[in-house]
Design an enzyme around this catalytic site. Structure first.
Site, PDB file in Angstrom:
ATOM      1  N   CYS A 387       0.871  -1.180   0.000  1.00 35.80           N
ATOM      2  CA  CYS A 387       0.000   0.000   0.000  1.00 35.80           C
ATOM      3  C   CYS A 387       0.904   1.226   0.000  1.00 35.80           C
ATOM      4  O   CYS A 387       2.130   1.102  -0.060  1.00 35.80           O
ATOM      5  CB  CYS A 387      -0.941  -0.003   1.203  1.00 35.80           C
ATOM      6  N   ASP A 388       0.339   2.389   0.062  1.00 33.58           N
ATOM      7  CA  ASP A 388       1.133   3.603  -0.088  1.00 33.58           C
ATOM      8  C   ASP A 388       2.155   3.759   1.025  1.00 33.58           C
ATOM      9  O   ASP A 388       3.320   4.080   0.792  1.00 33.58           O
ATOM     10  CB  ASP A 388       0.215   4.829  -0.143  1.00 33.58           C
TER      11      ASP A 388
END
Length: 469
Positions: A387-388
């Site tokens: 994820c980010d």
């Protein structure tokens, strides 16, 4: 008798591989941070009172960098080697405990506490694997790292730091005594064969570099940075091959000279010694002559020259120190050349392409062993959730898929990471559609599986079904 010899050789080979691996691990903590050492060395060379352009204001950078920045970087890198970024963070916290209050640069302490911090958090994560309720991954990850890091830092500050400082000071005093007694040239008997056997990283980065940094802090330069990095002995051997060698070795020597002396890649001359092992005497003789010259001229550098190129050697030379450095390298080259020339002149054997290739292959094998790669025949399968930020949502996805994989009886490693820090060995990456392109850029050879929501059970079930099929 033959069986006994074979057993002895096998034990020796295993011992050498273990030492090489240990040396490679020590170097793995230092080499990624060489740029920081060079930055500190340049600031020291320019701005201390005896530097090129003394500046009291800019010189204030020297102390904090050597006391805090460099040891913490080593501690972080050591933890990261054991357990990626999470291990690096805990390793850095633990390292700070040995840094605070120490009167000397705590590189040895960093090499202990950094990997220890990574190992402790790794073991904790293994202990709780599969037992964390879904949705609590980020909370437990952050607080476990914080609590364990704090405890290790307290342990380091109260127990480890005094012990390590005492040992480091004793080691430094011994090294200084050996130098003052003009016995330092004898170290070439260990260093030169060690280089050819790829033990140089353990010698240089594990022992000489910490001693050198401590000496620089006290007197502004150190001879210890010159002992292993000196390109003179290797240059002398290659020059002898160029002038008095035969066949392929003679023809390839000029190119090897450029790579070795200008590029600083010393391993280029190792095959030339392995083809005629007696040439190690030339390397030892050249090293001893160079080191004696360094001692007599009081030569030294301000930081580790890496790689060991003549350009790096001169760049790390302090003001007023060029004569000693250049003289030592030159004399080491001449003595090594003289000994190697006698050996090669008396040899009637012409070295074939096959002999040189076999020597190069042996060097490659030893280098792989020094990095612990001999047993790495197959890269383990790895799935990464990205994820980010690499924390909340990806940690939940990892937890869910791990449980499903375990229930399915499969043996696949699953991790989570920030999309910009996906491990290169990842074969499959789960990520959101908006991050798929970034993930593909980081690991172009991995299969990218896009999902809309990390809690999406159907996507995981379908993936496991495809694996079974």
């Amino acid at each position: 008798m033959n069986t006994q010899n074979a057993t002895t050789l096998s034990k020796t080979s295993k011992s050498k591989a273990k030492i090489q691996k240990f040396g490679g691990f020590l170097a793995g903590m230092v080499i990624p941070n060489i740029g920081a050492f060079i930055a500190w060395g340049l600031i020291t060379a320019f701005f201390i009172p005896t530097g090129w352009v003394p500046n009291e204001y800019l010189g204030k950078l020297v102390g904090p960098m050597i006391t805090y920045l460099l040891p913490v970087l080593i501690g972080y890198t050591g933890g990261k080697l054991v357990y990626d970024v999470r291990g690096g963070v805990v390793g850095a916290i633990a390292t700070f405990g040995v840094v605070v209050g120490a009167s000397i640069p705590m590189f040895l302490g960093a090499m202990i506490m950094g990997p220890l911090g990574g190992w402790v958090i790794k073991k904790f994560d293994e202990l709780i694997e599969g037992k964390v309720p879904t949705g609590f991954e980020m909370l437990i990850n952050n607080f476990s790292a914080g609590i364990l890091g704090a405890l290790l830092s307290l342990l380091a500050y109260t127990v480890v730091e005094p012990v390590v400082q005492g040992f480091s000071m004793a080691l430094g005093s011994f090294a200084t005594a050996v130098t003052n007694a003009k016995l330092l040239p004898l170290i070439s008997i260990v260093i030169e064969p060690g280089k050819v056997l790829f033990l140089n990283n353990a010698i240089n980065h594990g022992i000489l570099a910490p001693l050198g940094v401590q000496q620089v802090k006290e007197v502004g330069k150190s001879i210890f940075f010159l002992l292993e990095t000196n390109p003179g002995p290797g240059l002398g051997i290659l020059l002898a091959y160029w002038l008095y060698g035969k066949g392929t070795a003679k023809q390839s020597a000029p190119g090897a000279i450029i790579i070795h002396f200008l590029g600083g890649i010393h391993e280029i001359y190792f095959p030339y010694i392995l083809m005629k092992p007696i040439l190690i005497l030339a390397a030892i003789g050249g090293g001893m002559a160079a080191d004696l010259t360094f001692v007599l001229t009081k030569a030294g550098l301000v930081a580790t020259p890496s790689p060991g190129s003549i350009f790096a050697e001169l760049a790390m030379t302090p003001k007023g120190g060029f004569f000693g450095v250049i003289a030592g390298i030159t004399i080491g080259t001449l003595v090594s050349f003289a000994i190697a020339s006698v050996i090669l002149k008396r040899s009637t054997e012409e070295i074939s392409d096959e002999t040189l290739d076999a020597a190069k292959s042996m060097v490659s094998q030893m280098k792989a062993e020094s990095k612990g790669q001999k047993a790495a025949v197959k890269v383990p399968k790895l799935i990464v959730f990205a994820c980010d930020a690499g924390m909340g949502s990806s940690a939940m996805g990892e937890s869910i898929l791990k449980k499903k994989i375990k229930d399915a009886g499969l043996n696949i490693e699953v991790k989570h990471a920030a999309v910009n820090q996906i491990p290169q060995e990842a074969e499959v990456v789960f990520t959101q559609e908006s991050l798929a392109q970034r993930a593909a850029q980081v690991v172009p050879n991995a299969k990218i599986v896009t999902i809309k929501n990390f809690l999406e059970q159907a996507a995981y079930d379908e993936f496991i079904k495809s694996i079974k099929n």
